[in-house]
Design an enzyme around this catalytic site. Structure first.
Site, PDB file in Angstrom:
ATOM      1  N   GLU A  51       3.426   0.748  18.243  1.00 54.08           N
ATOM      2  CA  GLU A  51       2.382   0.906  17.232  1.00 54.08           C
ATOM      3  C   GLU A  51       1.206  -0.027  17.561  1.00 54.08           C
ATOM      4  OE1 GLU A  51       2.305   0.503  12.349  1.00 54.08           O
ATOM      5  OE2 GLU A  51       3.656  -0.760  13.517  1.00 54.08           O
ATOM      6  N   LYS A  59      -1.613   6.761  10.500  1.00 55.62           N
ATOM      7  CA  LYS A  59      -0.542   6.337   9.601  1.00 55.62           C
ATOM      8  C   LYS A  59      -0.926   6.629   8.147  1.00 55.62           C
ATOM      9  CE  LYS A  59       2.452   2.289   8.892  1.00 55.62           C
ATOM     10  NZ  LYS A  59       2.678   0.874   9.321  1.00 55.62           N
ATOM     11  N   CYS A  92       6.049   3.165  12.482  1.00 55.39           N
ATOM     12  CA  CYS A  92       6.723   2.074  11.775  1.00 55.39           C
ATOM     13  C   CYS A  92       7.307   2.534  10.433  1.00 55.39           C
ATOM     14  CB  CYS A  92       5.747   0.917  11.600  1.00 55.39           C
ATOM     15  SG  CYS A  92       6.519  -0.688  11.297  1.00 55.39           S
TER      16      CYS A  92
END
Length: 344
Positions: free
Chosen positions: A52, A137, A171
């Site tokens: 990430e 995200k 994540c």
């Protein structure tokens, strides 16, 4: 008599990269990524997954400073972030094409419309260099909200690649059951999970274990292969963020803050994961291994009750403004004169 090609599912080598960025230096970090792509490809990998926000690193100051103290660091990260599309993306695309790999890599992406918007973005690039996916995200986790703006549902897509149907999440998104189901319901068989090392988490939080649990859960529930890549915390990061604060330095050096590896459709690691150290984990993936487990539990098929449950996903892009008629002249976009320290 008409003949048909045999039904063959991909079999390939995957590589999960566990490494630190050259912190807040996008050019040097992209160069490091290209070198690691070459190394992975040289060892036979045709899927290479990076952590990430690998380019150019994670905003650890959100966890160690108050918002006022962290504000100059936000500006520093903004200047070191990249544009999508842009020259650094072009370099990564060229590397994927040169080495013939499917590439997943996390970046800090600047928004074209606002100096206050950064996205935690995962790029998916095909072996021909095509930019297949730009996933932002959906929900920054906890302290991350001081840095990143959430994305929208338009990027929750599974991409057809030579290594199979590929989906990606960043994540904490891997704890979002509906986001994961959205990918599985599109036929995902290979899942890329991209993480950062989190030594600044609460004292009783084992990040390595948390990554393993989440990865195993998705693999087992979906009967898919998961390739998980996590960053590491370099001495450079510790020096820059912790400085002379011995308590912070000890916290940043805390063990079991990173785990990378490849998990199979039974939820077990295909090969032992790598914990904390820099390196590349390799494993052979045979997607045919997903077939028999699906006969028992197929949560996007026979093992569901679509007459009882229904998931509706709003996959429309959410731009900040929509005009009802075309505007005259070129769009404003980003400044034409580069800001200091900005990628050119």
């Amino acid at each position: 008599m008409e003949t048909h090609p045999p039904y063959v599912l991909p079999r390939f080598t995957a590589a999960a990269v566990q490494a630190s960025p050259v912190y807040l230096d996008p050019g040097a970090t992209v160069d490091k990524a290209v070198s690691l792509i070459a190394e992975a490809a040289g060892n036979g990998a045709t899927l290479v997954v990076f952590p990430e926000v690998f380019v150019p690193g994670y905003p650890y100051w959100n966890w160690t400073m108050n918002p006022v103290q962290g504000s100059p660091w936000f500006e520093r990260l903004h200047r070191a972030s990249i544009d999508v599309p842009g020259p650094y993306v072009d370099t990564l695309r060229a590397a994927a094409r040169q080495y013939g790999v499917v590439l997943v890599i996390g970046v800090n992406e600047r928004a074209p419309h606002s100096l206050g918007v950064l996205y935690n973005t995962l790029l998916t690039i095909g072996p021909d260099g095509e930019l297949l996916g730009v996933h932002r995200k959906l929900v920054p986790t906890w302290a991350e909200k001081l840095t990143w703006t959430g994305g929208d549902g338009s990027s929750l897509r599974v991409h057809k690649t030579p290594v199979g149907p590929l989906g990606v999440l960043a994540c904490g998104e891997n704890t979002n059951t509906l986001a994961r189901f959205t990918l599985l319901a599109q036929g995902e068989l290979v899942h890329a999970s991209c993480y950062i090392a989190l030594p600044v988490a609460p004292a009783d939080y084992d990040m390595a274990e948390a990554i393993a649990v989440r990865t195993a859960a998705h693999s087992f529930e979906g009967k898919v292969f998961s390739v998980v890549a996590c960053s590491t915390v370099s001495p450079e990061i510790i020096d820059l963020i912790a400085g002379d604060d011995e308590e912070l330095r000890a916290q940043f050096s805390r063990p079991r803050s990173a785990l990378s590896g490849i998990f199979g459709p039974d939820g077990r690691p295909v090969t032992p994961p790598l914990v904390d150290d820099e390196g590349i984990v390799y494993a052979e993936i045979d997607l045919a291994r997903c077939i028999q487990p699906k006969q028992m539990h197929d949560i996007t098929g026979h093992y569901n009750r679509f007459d009882v449950f229904r998931l509706e996903v709003d996959n429309r892009p959410r731009p900040p403004v929509t005009f009802t008629a075309p505007l005259s002249g070129p769009p404003a976009g980003r400044p034409t004169t580069a800001l200091p320290e900005e990628d050119a």
